[in-house]
Design a protein around this motif. Structure first.
Motif, PDB file in Angstrom:
ATOM      1  N   CYS A  96       0.868  -1.173   0.000  1.00 41.02           N
ATOM      2  CA  CYS A  96       0.000   0.000   0.000  1.00 41.02           C
ATOM      3  C   CYS A  96       0.902   1.219   0.000  1.00 41.02           C
ATOM      4  CB  CYS A  96      -0.908  -0.014   1.232  1.00 41.02           C
ATOM      5  SG  CYS A  96      -2.090   1.361   1.323  1.00 41.02           S
ATOM      6  N   ARG A 169      -7.927   7.245  -3.066  1.00 40.53           N
ATOM      7  CA  ARG A 169      -7.554   5.918  -3.568  1.00 40.53           C
ATOM      8  C   ARG A 169      -8.361   5.549  -4.809  1.00 40.53           C
ATOM      9  NH1 ARG A 169     -10.104   1.795  -4.292  1.00 40.53           N
ATOM     10  NH2 ARG A 169     -11.867   2.669  -3.112  1.00 40.53           N
ATOM     11  N   ARG A 173      -6.898   5.225  -8.625  1.00 41.04           N
ATOM     12  CA  ARG A 173      -7.072   3.981  -9.379  1.00 41.04           C
ATOM     13  C   ARG A 173      -7.552   4.295 -10.805  1.00 41.04           C
ATOM     14  NH1 ARG A 173      -7.200  -1.390  -8.976  1.00 41.04           N
ATOM     15  NH2 ARG A 173      -8.811  -2.572 -10.058  1.00 41.04           N
ATOM     16  N   TYR A 194      -2.085   0.173 -10.073  1.00 41.03           N
ATOM     17  CA  TYR A 194      -3.392  -0.227 -10.626  1.00 41.03           C
ATOM     18  C   TYR A 194      -3.350  -1.683 -11.089  1.00 41.03           C
ATOM     19  CZ  TYR A 194      -6.997  -0.738 -14.216  1.00 41.03           C
ATOM     20  OH  TYR A 194      -8.039  -1.211 -14.995  1.00 41.03           O
ATOM     21  N   ASP A 197      -3.049  -4.158  -8.029  1.00 41.69           N
ATOM     22  CA  ASP A 197      -4.033  -3.989  -6.958  1.00 41.69           C
ATOM     23  C   ASP A 197      -3.400  -3.483  -5.663  1.00 41.69           C
ATOM     24  OD1 ASP A 197      -6.429  -4.799  -8.328  1.00 41.69           O
ATOM     25  OD2 ASP A 197      -5.677  -6.863  -8.266  1.00 41.69           O
ATOM     26  N   PRO A 199      -3.267  -0.288  -3.443  1.00 38.45           N
ATOM     27  CA  PRO A 199      -3.947   1.003  -3.292  1.00 38.45           C
ATOM     28  C   PRO A 199      -2.978   2.133  -2.964  1.00 38.45           C
ATOM     29  CG  PRO A 199      -4.293  -0.366  -1.353  1.00 38.45           C
ATOM     30  CD  PRO A 199      -3.552  -1.215  -2.334  1.00 38.45           C
ATOM     31  N   ALA A 350      -6.281  -3.498  -2.787  1.00 38.25           N
ATOM     32  CA  ALA A 350      -7.272  -2.732  -3.564  1.00 38.25           C
ATOM     33  C   ALA A 350      -8.549  -3.528  -3.798  1.00 38.25           C
ATOM     34  CB  ALA A 350      -6.670  -2.303  -4.913  1.00 38.25           C
ATOM     35  N   ASP A 355     -15.245  -0.546  -6.241  1.00 36.03           N
ATOM     36  CA  ASP A 355     -15.411   0.784  -6.890  1.00 36.03           C
ATOM     37  C   ASP A 355     -16.380   0.680  -8.066  1.00 36.03           C
ATOM     38  OD1 ASP A 355     -13.578   2.015  -5.162  1.00 36.03           O
ATOM     39  OD2 ASP A 355     -11.895   1.345  -6.390  1.00 36.03           O
TER      40      ASP A 355
END
Length: 355
Positions: A96, A169, A173, A194, A197, A199, A350, A355
């Motif tokens: 992360c 975040r 992305r 991205y 995965d 974040p 992520a 999302d």
């Protein structure tokens, strides 16, 4: 040729002259820093501090239960460390990222669009630089006209999104997705994050080139009487705390300090406020900084001081007081070469968010 035309031509030539030498980002895979770090461990002062910090980072990587947070503030990305951070993503050495908006937008996303940072071989009067639309970061130049392209691209991304609230975040992305489709640089932190995965959080996201593009998005939509998107800072804190709650053991590799540093450390306290009193403090912590402790700040407290707030473990931490661009390549190269033949399970945090 008229005087005006001569002036424009002269300015163009002068600008090209100043922007003639690009910053070349260091490749930590191209050299093996292990012998240097081993030797520095037998020395004293900052050398020994760096060797111990490197050992702690390697401990994080070897700990199968540890989620590693890369925390970045300052301008090391513009100064030549951009590919270093990207390699940590590519090689599954961080899980992360928490960073300043400048690091993510003005530097990495900016280069992902195909633009460059330049070495300042001379530093003329800054008013002269302004007249040529050249921005300066110490001894590094940025073409302001290229930076405005970054602003407008952020605006374009915002215009194509559903008008609602997004954490930084979630928006970053979308930036990574854009680079995956339209980018001009393979080795981009935003793009690789991205794709892997990982974040990325920017707790002060609009304090960057993104701010201009997002303000224009909102103003244009308001004039049209249409709804607009916005950045939800509370969602940032909640989402990052969610990761800390689910991660369990964690380690911090921090370059600089300030808001990103305090933000990631506060997730432990936030988890307690939410009733998760079993959430452990960050087990490992390394900070590389030139900030002073005597003003009571050290760019958001020393690691020992942070222990009094219930944020980090005092047993496995190391402050390194050095300019990060000069020592991060050694730390990262050492860790990369020690870890390259090992398999570490990707966390893919992520995927925690829909999302």
């Amino acid at each position: 040729m008229s005087d005006t035309a001569k002036s424009v031509s002269g300015n163009s030539n002068r600008k090209a002259e100043l922007l003639s030498t690009t910053v070349e980002h260091i490749d930590i895979t191209s050299f093996d820093a292990r012998p240097i770090i081993d030797a520095m461990g037998k020395m004293s002062f900052t050398s020994r501090d760096l060797a111990r910090a490197t050992r702690i980072y390697n401990q994080m990587l070897e700990d199968k239960d540890c989620t590693i947070f890369l925390v970045i503030a300052g301008s090391t990305s513009a100064g030549g460390c951009m590919d270093l951070y990207a390699e940590l993503i590519r090689s599954n050495m961080v899980d992360c990222v928490v960073a300043t908006g400048a690091t993510i937008v003005d530097m990495d996303f900016f280069e992902g669009l195909g633009h460059k940072h330049y070495q300042a071989l001379e530093v003329p009067d800054d008013d002269t630089l302004r007249s040529l639309y050249i921005d300066r970061i110490y001894d590094t130049y940025i073409d302001e006209e290229q930076l405005q392209d970054c602003d407008f691209t952020i605006n374009k991304i915002a215009n194509e999104l559903e008008p609602k609230a997004y954490s930084s975040r979630a928006f970053i992305r979308e930036m990574g997705k854009y680079l995956a489709q339209h980018g001009k640089k393979e080795n981009s932190l935003v793009k690789l994050a991205y794709e892997h995965d990982v974040p990325i959080f920017c707790p002060a996201f609009v304090d960057s080139s993104a701010g201009f593009g997002l303000v224009k998005h909102q103003v244009d939509r308001m004039k049209e009487g249409k709804p607009y998107m916005m950045i939800d800072a509370i969602a940032d804190f909640r989402e990052l705390t969610d990761i800390k709650i689910k991660a369990g053991e964690s380690g911090l590799l921090m370059v600089g300090g300030g808001v990103p540093k305090n933000f990631i450390q506060d997730t432990v306290v936030c988890a307690e406020i939410l009733g998760h009193e079993d959430v452990a403090v960050h087990k490992y912590a390394v900070q590389i900084t030139v900030a002073d402790v005597r003003d009571g700040a050290c760019s958001s407290s020393t690691l020992q001081e942070a222990a009094s707030w219930g944020k980090v473990n005092t047993g496995i931490e190391q402050m390194v007081f050095a300019e990060a661009g000069s020592v991060m390549p050694l730390l990262a190269s050492d860790a990369w070469h020690r870890q390259k033949d090992r398999t570490r399970t990707p966390r893919r945090w992520a995927k925690l968010f829909a999302d």
